[in-house]
Design a protein around this motif. Structure first.
Motif, PDB file in Angstrom:
ATOM      1  N   GLY A  26      46.003  10.521 -54.981  1.00  0.00           N
ATOM      2  CA  GLY A  26      46.988  10.175 -55.679  1.00  0.00           C
ATOM      3  C   GLY A  26      46.891  10.673 -57.609  1.00  0.00           C
ATOM      4  O   GLY A  26      45.844  11.839 -57.359  1.00  0.00           O
ATOM      5  N   CYS A  27      47.354  10.817 -58.100  1.00  0.00           N
ATOM      6  CA  CYS A  27      47.622  11.208 -59.516  1.00  0.00           C
ATOM      7  C   CYS A  27      46.522  10.605 -60.383  1.00  0.00           C
ATOM      8  O   CYS A  27      47.240   8.641 -60.208  1.00  0.00           O
ATOM      9  CB  CYS A  27      48.957  11.190 -60.281  1.00  0.00           C
ATOM     10  SG  CYS A  27      48.790  12.026 -62.028  1.00  0.00           S
ATOM     11  N   GLY A  28      45.779  10.645 -60.925  1.00  0.00           N
ATOM     12  CA  GLY A  28      45.106   9.911 -61.925  1.00  0.00           C
ATOM     13  C   GLY A  28      45.227   9.225 -63.511  1.00  0.00           C
ATOM     14  O   GLY A  28      45.581   8.454 -63.900  1.00  0.00           O
ATOM     15  N   SER A  29      46.616  10.052 -63.245  1.00  0.00           N
ATOM     16  CA  SER A  29      47.737   9.531 -64.923  1.00  0.00           C
ATOM     17  C   SER A  29      47.981   8.142 -64.840  1.00  0.00           C
ATOM     18  O   SER A  29      47.911   7.926 -65.615  1.00  0.00           O
ATOM     19  CB  SER A  29      48.633  10.575 -65.532  1.00  0.00           C
ATOM     20  OG  SER A  29      47.431  12.079 -66.052  1.00  0.00           O
ATOM     21  N   CYS A  30      48.474   8.049 -63.725  1.00  0.00           N
ATOM     22  CA  CYS A  30      49.946   7.533 -63.638  1.00  0.00           C
ATOM     23  C   CYS A  30      49.188   6.126 -62.073  1.00  0.00           C
ATOM     24  O   CYS A  30      49.835   5.017 -61.953  1.00  0.00           O
ATOM     25  CB  CYS A  30      50.819   7.610 -62.885  1.00  0.00           C
ATOM     26  SG  CYS A  30      51.338   8.457 -61.530  1.00  0.00           S
ATOM     27  N   GLY A  31      48.064   6.355 -61.728  1.00  0.00           N
ATOM     28  CA  GLY A  31      47.364   5.638 -60.592  1.00  0.00           C
ATOM     29  C   GLY A  31      48.524   5.722 -59.366  1.00  0.00           C
ATOM     30  O   GLY A  31      47.535   4.848 -58.472  1.00  0.00           O
ATOM     31  N   LYS A  32      49.426   6.300 -59.209  1.00  0.00           N
ATOM     32  CA  LYS A  32      50.311   6.657 -57.883  1.00  0.00           C
ATOM     33  C   LYS A  32      49.907   7.422 -56.854  1.00  0.00           C
ATOM     34  O   LYS A  32      49.385   8.662 -57.445  1.00  0.00           O
ATOM     35  CB  LYS A  32      51.349   6.271 -58.039  1.00  0.00           C
ATOM     36  CG  LYS A  32      52.434   5.523 -59.060  1.00  0.00           C
ATOM     37  CD  LYS A  32      52.171   4.142 -58.854  1.00  0.00           C
ATOM     38  CE  LYS A  32      52.576   3.572 -59.400  1.00  0.00           C
ATOM     39  NZ  LYS A  32      52.752   1.620 -59.118  1.00  0.00           N
ATOM     40  N   PRO A  33      50.333   7.492 -55.317  1.00  0.00           N
ATOM     41  CA  PRO A  33      49.652   8.337 -55.473  1.00  0.00           C
ATOM     42  C   PRO A  33      50.704   8.966 -55.101  1.00  0.00           C
ATOM     43  O   PRO A  33      51.592   9.740 -55.492  1.00  0.00           O
ATOM     44  CB  PRO A  33      50.639   7.821 -53.369  1.00  0.00           C
ATOM     45  CG  PRO A  33      50.153   6.552 -53.295  1.00  0.00           C
ATOM     46  CD  PRO A  33      50.182   6.061 -55.001  1.00  0.00           C
ATOM     47  N   ALA A  34      50.728  11.311 -54.468  1.00  0.00           N
ATOM     48  CA  ALA A  34      50.688  12.034 -54.774  1.00  0.00           C
ATOM     49  C   ALA A  34      50.631  13.047 -53.262  1.00  0.00           C
ATOM     50  O   ALA A  34      49.489  13.278 -53.661  1.00  0.00           O
ATOM     51  CB  ALA A  34      50.142  12.893 -56.261  1.00  0.00           C
ATOM     52  N   GLU A  35      51.578  13.235 -53.400  1.00  0.00           N
ATOM     53  CA  GLU A  35      52.411  14.744 -51.963  1.00  0.00           C
ATOM     54  C   GLU A  35      52.311  15.517 -52.765  1.00  0.00           C
ATOM     55  O   GLU A  35      53.013  15.998 -53.821  1.00  0.00           O
ATOM     56  CB  GLU A  35      52.539  13.888 -50.838  1.00  0.00           C
ATOM     57  CG  GLU A  35      52.418  12.746 -50.137  1.00  0.00           C
ATOM     58  CD  GLU A  35      53.583  12.466 -49.538  1.00  0.00           C
ATOM     59  OE1 GLU A  35      54.320  12.977 -48.764  1.00  0.00           O
ATOM     60  OE2 GLU A  35      53.149  11.069 -48.782  1.00  0.00           O
ATOM     61  N   ALA A  36      52.376  16.898 -52.035  1.00  0.00           N
ATOM     62  CA  ALA A  36      52.979  18.250 -52.167  1.00  0.00           C
ATOM     63  C   ALA A  36      53.771  18.208 -52.914  1.00  0.00           C
ATOM     64  O   ALA A  36      54.480  18.502 -53.578  1.00  0.00           O
ATOM     65  CB  ALA A  36      52.848  19.728 -50.920  1.00  0.00           C
TER      66      ALA A  36
END
Length: 327
Positions: free
Chosen positions: A147-157
């Motif tokens: 995930g993205c540490g900036s918003c805390g949400k999961p992140a895929e390609a």
């Protein structure tokens, strides 16, 4: 069979005085190249796996790995030079040394976790069982969620956009050891058979990176990489055979096919991003970062983060245990 369970990021026994980011001179190999030189070698990953489980002495690695004296000596020297290990004398009379993980070395745990997870989910057979990962906070076996540490949400390609930064070029992203072949003994000990097929060769790693940056057609790869057509054909064929790419009819001409990630290929994204994150924190080029990515969902710089798929909490190395059976 015995089992070992240790936290992945326990405080290092030794505080290495030089354990600060390496400053890279202008125009030299960038963070991506240095990182691929490390994780693109299966012996390095196997040595690190056992180091995370507490092995620190030369004889310890020789007991758990079918590795020759020459290969082990070279790998330990290289990992020490990269700041992953610190060579520490433990017996002055006989001048004997052991290799303690530095903070830089222990900081590789997210890369190992994502590799183990991808291999467990997508590669059907392994010579040896992959380590069991336990999140001590919730007490469950888990798989990491990138995930993205900036918003805390999961992140895929598909949620990420970006590419080369100030120090990012294909030439500067090539590791010093431009090609590596897996020896028969490495294959017998290996836990990363298809991972090495993707990042264990300079052209494989470059082609994978180009695909994540949007290249789909043969001529796109040829233009970006500057590799001979025979090499690109060979790598594309290999990626299709292991199920990372699928070939689709071309939009301009049916005989000019496109190459797109399968679900298996997209699932390798966390390995790439945790490796890039580690490399750019520990190897800093004078011009700036090699790669710059933005998380489209929040519009902020993507900061690699792993969370537990069982309880949702952000993973920390001190809260993750690895259980590995040894015969």
């Amino acid at each position: 069979m015995t089992q070992q369970s240790v936290p992945l990021d326990a405080p290092p026994v030794l505080v290495h005085p030089g354990d600060k980011p390496t400053r890279l001179p202008r125009g030299t190999t960038n963070a991506v190249g240095h990182t691929l030189g490390l994780i693109g070698d299966e012996w390095n990953l196997l040595i690190l796996r056992w180091a995370m489980l507490g092995v620190r002495r030369y004889g310890g690695w020789r007991e758990v790995l079918p590795i020759s004296h020459a290969v082990l000596t070279r790998r330990l020297a290289s990992l020490t030079e990269m700041g992953v290990f610190e060579r520490v004398e433990y017996q002055a009379s006989a001048r004997r040394f052991e290799y303690a993980l530095t903070k830089r070395g222990r900081d590789l745990w997210p890369v190992l976790l994502t590799i183990w997870t991808w291999e467990a989910q997508w590669v059907p057979t392994h010579v040896e069982s992959l380590p069991q990962m336990v999140h001590r906070t919730c007490g469950r076996d888990f798989s990491p969620v990138f995930g993205c540490g900036s918003c805390g949400k999961p992140a895929e390609a598909r949620d990420v956009t970006g590419g080369f930064g100030p120090s990012g070029t294909w030439n500067r992203s090539v590791p010093a050891a431009t090609t590596r072949r897996r020896s028969a003994s490495a294959e017998g000990a290996g836990m990363f058979p298809e991972t090495m097929g993707l990042i264990g060769n300079r052209w494989s790693a470059a082609l994978l990176g180009a695909a994540f940056q949007g290249a789909h057609r043969f001529r796109d790869f040829e233009h970006r990489l500057g590799a001979p057509p025979t090499i690109i054909s060979d790598r594309l064929r290999a990626f299709c055979e292991i199920g990372v790419f699928e070939q689709t009819p071309g939009t301009d001409r049916p005989d000019w096919p496109g190459y797109h990630f399968t679900q298996k290929g997209r699932a390798f994204f966390p390995v790439i991003m945790t490796a890039v994150d580690w490399g750019q924190r520990w190897f800093r080029a004078a011009e700036g970062p090699a790669l710059v990515y933005t998380h489209k969902n929040c519009g902020q710089d993507l900061k690699a983060q792993l969370a537990c798929d069982q309880c949702g909490a952000v993973l920390r190395g001190t809260e993750v245990s690895v259980i590995s059976g040894t015969t």
